[in-house]
Design a protein around this motif. Structure first.
Motif, PDB file in Angstrom:
ATOM      1  N   ILE A  62       0.775  -1.199   0.044  1.00 23.78           N
ATOM      2  CA  ILE A  62       0.051   0.048   0.047  1.00 23.78           C
ATOM      3  C   ILE A  62       0.875   1.208   0.015  1.00 23.78           C
ATOM      4  O   ILE A  62       1.940   1.252   0.478  1.00 23.78           O
ATOM      5  N   LEU A  63       0.388   2.072  -0.577  1.00 24.75           N
ATOM      6  CA  LEU A  63       1.139   3.395  -0.868  1.00 24.75           C
ATOM      7  C   LEU A  63       0.625   4.442   0.065  1.00 24.75           C
ATOM      8  O   LEU A  63      -0.680   4.691   0.153  1.00 24.75           O
ATOM      9  N   THR A  64       1.500   5.262   0.787  1.00 30.17           N
ATOM     10  CA  THR A  64       1.059   6.249   1.729  1.00 30.17           C
ATOM     11  C   THR A  64       0.409   7.684   1.037  1.00 30.17           C
ATOM     12  O   THR A  64       0.645   7.771  -0.219  1.00 30.17           O
ATOM     13  N   ASN A  65      -0.418   8.086   1.619  1.00 28.48           N
ATOM     14  CA  ASN A  65      -1.060   9.463   1.121  1.00 28.48           C
ATOM     15  C   ASN A  65      -0.221  10.432   1.570  1.00 28.48           C
ATOM     16  O   ASN A  65      -0.409  11.412   2.325  1.00 28.48           O
ATOM     17  N   SER A  66       0.920  10.617   0.576  1.00 27.98           N
ATOM     18  CA  SER A  66       1.942  11.616   0.649  1.00 27.98           C
ATOM     19  C   SER A  66       2.518  12.198  -0.540  1.00 27.98           C
ATOM     20  O   SER A  66       3.593  12.637  -0.811  1.00 27.98           O
ATOM     21  N   PHE A  67       1.677  11.629  -1.782  1.00 28.49           N
ATOM     22  CA  PHE A  67       2.208  12.032  -3.034  1.00 28.49           C
ATOM     23  C   PHE A  67       2.782  13.525  -3.283  1.00 28.49           C
ATOM     24  O   PHE A  67       3.799  13.750  -4.055  1.00 28.49           O
ATOM     25  N   GLY A  68       2.090  14.345  -2.601  1.00 30.01           N
ATOM     26  CA  GLY A  68       2.417  15.703  -2.687  1.00 30.01           C
ATOM     27  C   GLY A  68       3.007  16.354  -1.684  1.00 30.01           C
ATOM     28  O   GLY A  68       2.942  17.314  -1.072  1.00 30.01           O
ATOM     29  N   GLY A  69       3.666  15.422  -0.698  1.00 29.00           N
ATOM     30  CA  GLY A  69       4.272  15.626   0.585  1.00 29.00           C
ATOM     31  C   GLY A  69       5.569  16.433   0.591  1.00 29.00           C
ATOM     32  O   GLY A  69       6.296  16.479   1.685  1.00 29.00           O
ATOM     33  N   ALA A  79       1.602  24.872   4.089  1.00 33.27           N
ATOM     34  CA  ALA A  79       1.777  23.727   4.889  1.00 33.27           C
ATOM     35  C   ALA A  79       3.398  23.210   4.673  1.00 33.27           C
ATOM     36  O   ALA A  79       3.512  22.215   5.186  1.00 33.27           O
ATOM     37  N   ASP A  80       3.893  24.020   4.282  1.00 33.90           N
ATOM     38  CA  ASP A  80       5.507  23.514   3.654  1.00 33.90           C
ATOM     39  C   ASP A  80       6.327  23.638   5.105  1.00 33.90           C
ATOM     40  O   ASP A  80       7.292  23.164   5.058  1.00 33.90           O
ATOM     41  N   ASN A  81       6.003  23.828   6.227  1.00 35.94           N
ATOM     42  CA  ASN A  81       6.494  23.723   7.471  1.00 35.94           C
ATOM     43  C   ASN A  81       5.854  22.711   8.106  1.00 35.94           C
ATOM     44  O   ASN A  81       6.379  22.357   9.207  1.00 35.94           O
ATOM     45  N   ARG A  82       5.219  21.791   7.589  1.00 34.93           N
ATOM     46  CA  ARG A  82       4.804  20.799   7.999  1.00 34.93           C
ATOM     47  C   ARG A  82       5.115  19.254   7.395  1.00 34.93           C
ATOM     48  O   ARG A  82       4.555  18.269   7.548  1.00 34.93           O
ATOM     49  N   VAL A  83       6.094  19.527   6.684  1.00 35.05           N
ATOM     50  CA  VAL A  83       6.565  18.155   5.748  1.00 35.05           C
ATOM     51  C   VAL A  83       6.770  16.918   6.768  1.00 35.05           C
ATOM     52  O   VAL A  83       6.299  16.038   6.450  1.00 35.05           O
ATOM     53  N   ARG A  84       7.637  16.911   7.582  1.00 35.85           N
ATOM     54  CA  ARG A  84       8.062  15.886   8.440  1.00 35.85           C
ATOM     55  C   ARG A  84       6.829  15.313   9.170  1.00 35.85           C
ATOM     56  O   ARG A  84       6.265  14.019   9.146  1.00 35.85           O
ATOM     57  N   GLU A  85       5.797  16.141   9.780  1.00 42.44           N
ATOM     58  CA  GLU A  85       4.671  15.854  10.468  1.00 42.44           C
ATOM     59  C   GLU A  85       3.550  15.235   9.468  1.00 42.44           C
ATOM     60  O   GLU A  85       3.098  14.146   9.716  1.00 42.44           O
ATOM     61  N   ALA A 132      14.782  18.174  -0.310  1.00 44.10           N
ATOM     62  CA  ALA A 132      13.421  18.318  -0.229  1.00 44.10           C
ATOM     63  C   ALA A 132      13.026  16.846  -0.121  1.00 44.10           C
ATOM     64  O   ALA A 132      12.221  16.574   0.701  1.00 44.10           O
ATOM     65  N   PHE A 133      13.588  16.039  -1.016  1.00 39.73           N
ATOM     66  CA  PHE A 133      13.023  14.770  -0.973  1.00 39.73           C
ATOM     67  C   PHE A 133      13.377  14.077   0.087  1.00 39.73           C
ATOM     68  O   PHE A 133      12.940  13.239   0.725  1.00 39.73           O
ATOM     69  N   LYS A 134      14.690  14.348   0.813  1.00 39.11           N
ATOM     70  CA  LYS A 134      15.097  13.878   1.990  1.00 39.11           C
ATOM     71  C   LYS A 134      14.152  14.109   3.182  1.00 39.11           C
ATOM     72  O   LYS A 134      14.029  13.524   4.006  1.00 39.11           O
ATOM     73  N   GLU A 135      14.097  15.428   3.215  1.00 43.85           N
ATOM     74  CA  GLU A 135      13.006  15.869   4.382  1.00 43.85           C
ATOM     75  C   GLU A 135      11.813  15.137   4.393  1.00 43.85           C
ATOM     76  O   GLU A 135      11.235  14.463   5.353  1.00 43.85           O
ATOM     77  N   GLN A 136      11.039  14.864   3.203  1.00 41.38           N
ATOM     78  CA  GLN A 136       9.996  14.134   3.105  1.00 41.38           C
ATOM     79  C   GLN A 136      10.183  12.719   3.591  1.00 41.38           C
ATOM     80  O   GLN A 136       9.335  11.959   4.390  1.00 41.38           O
ATOM     81  N   ALA A 137      11.240  12.127   2.976  1.00 40.52           N
ATOM     82  CA  ALA A 137      11.468  10.555   3.245  1.00 40.52           C
ATOM     83  C   ALA A 137      11.707  10.454   4.511  1.00 40.52           C
ATOM     84  O   ALA A 137      11.572   9.248   5.166  1.00 40.52           O
ATOM     85  N   GLU A 138      12.539  11.510   5.220  1.00 38.77           N
ATOM     86  CA  GLU A 138      12.547  11.180   6.743  1.00 38.77           C
ATOM     87  C   GLU A 138      11.310  11.172   7.486  1.00 38.77           C
ATOM     88  O   GLU A 138      11.169  10.198   8.464  1.00 38.77           O
ATOM     89  N   GLY A 139      10.390  12.007   7.044  1.00 36.88           N
ATOM     90  CA  GLY A 139       9.211  11.872   7.753  1.00 36.88           C
ATOM     91  C   GLY A 139       8.486  10.469   7.286  1.00 36.88           C
ATOM     92  O   GLY A 139       7.891   9.758   8.351  1.00 36.88           O
TER      93      GLY A 139
END
Ligand SMILES: [Zn+2]
Length: 349
Positions: A62-69, A79-85, A132-139
């Motif tokens: 299953i793919l997470t709901n984070s396509f535009g994350g 909401a660019d300050n909420r990437v990790r969350e 940017a992708f690392k920030e998302q991936a860490e979350g």
């Protein structure tokens, strides 16, 4: 590298991925222009229901709901300050559903395009994209994703940036490009180009392939191109349920569950080992796909283009899917790229 996806692939002939996130969430009341990722916090029960439907229909991934994350996409919604969350929440919800499935279910952390054009065509530097992708991936990893899964990517530089982010974090990586009717991505890549690029990636992706694009037949043609050039690779097929059509201002998909069952077997015959659906693919489609895959004979021949056309309908363009449509030059990069990468209606895999 040991991870749940690789383990399952070593044991099974095929795995079924999930269906559409975007179009399913629209059916649950998401409005065009809304950020689906905000629902990971504001309406987690809906995201849970989305995943639960796919697991109940037999999805192994299953793919997470984070396509535009990414920060770039979330910035459009302030909401660019909420990437990790938001990404951690996306993975946590999927993890909870996967862990109570009673069988192994892989949580794939979905990563879509930033919506920006990368250098040398655009202004976003490769290093900024990786960041940017690392920030998302860490979350996503914090929330429990087993693998990072790029989807609906069209540029060589952007898929390379996601792969680099995954490699820097020591996380397994999968990536699918979206090939359009010309057999090329919006940025002009063919399946041959992509097979060549993945063969140079270090570490190698766990799997790679095609998602979205036009209809199932076109996607199968791209899969044939990938498996021809990379016969040893684990190839992913995630086709839309039919052809997107505008009906009363909304996008609808005309593919029946039976058509998607035929598509699934064609994908298996074409050499794909991870098979799922993209836009328009519901749990009803997945149930038929699962049954068709389970009942598929052991020995399968590679399908011809004529057989694909007979099973899943006409191609949207001429060509063999390996080199792209001969009479169709690679489209020039244009800001119109935002259309696919931007609106949830077209981009949310
Ligand atoms: Zn799609």
């Amino acid at each position: 590298m040991s991870n749940l996806l690789s383990e399952l692939l070593s044991e099974r002939r095929w795995l079924m991925a999930d269906g559409a996130t975007g179009t399913t969430l629209f059916a649950m009341g998401l409005e065009a222009g809304d950020a689906p990722e905000l629902w990971n916090i504001d309406a987690p029960e809906k995201i849970r229901a989305l995943h639960q439907g796919f697991v109940d229909a037999g999805s192994d991934i299953i793919l997470t709901n984070s396509f535009g994350g990414t920060r770039h996409r979330l910035k459009l919604h302030k909401a660019d300050n909420r990437v990790r969350e938001l990404n951690a929440a996306a993975a946590r919800i999927a993890r909870e559903v996967a862990d109570k499935a009673g069988r192994p279910v892989v949580v794939a952390g979905s990563i879509g395009p930033t919506g920006e054009l990368l250098e040398p065509v655009g202004a976003l530097s490769f290093d900024d994209a990786v960041s940017a992708f690392k920030e998302q991936a860490e979350g996503l990893l914090e929330g429990g994703a087993d693998v990072l899964w790029a989807e609906t990517i069209s540029s060589r530089e952007e898929i390379a940036a996601i792969q680099k982010a995954a490699a820097d974090l020591g996380a397994p990586f999968c990536g699918t490009l979206s090939f359009d009717s010309s057999g090329r991505t919006m940025m002009g890549l063919t399946s041959t180009d992509y097979a060549r690029q993945t063969s140079d990636m270090t570490p190698a992706p766990v799997a790679f392939g095609a998602n979205c694009g036009v209809g199932a037949s076109d996607l199968l043609r791209s899969v044939l191109g990938l498996t021809e050039k990379a016969p040893e690779a684990v190839v992913i097929a995630k086709a839309n349920a039919g052809i997107p059509k505008y009906v009363d201002g909304a996008i609808e998909y005309d593919g029946t569950p039976a058509l998607m069952g035929d598509y699934a077997v064609m994908a298996l015959r074409a050499g794909a080992r991870i098979i799922g659906g993209c836009c328009g693919t519901t749990t009803a489609h997945l149930e038929v796909m699962k049954k068709a895959l389970t009942e598929a004979p052991e020995a399968l021949s590679r399908p011809t283009l004529d057989e694909i056309e007979a099973a899943t309908g006409p191609f949207s363009s001429e060509g063999d899917g390996v080199f792209g449509h001969a009479g169709h030059a690679a489209p020039k990069a244009r800001r119109g790229g935002r259309r696919r990468a931007g609106g949830a209606s077209s981009g949310s895999a």
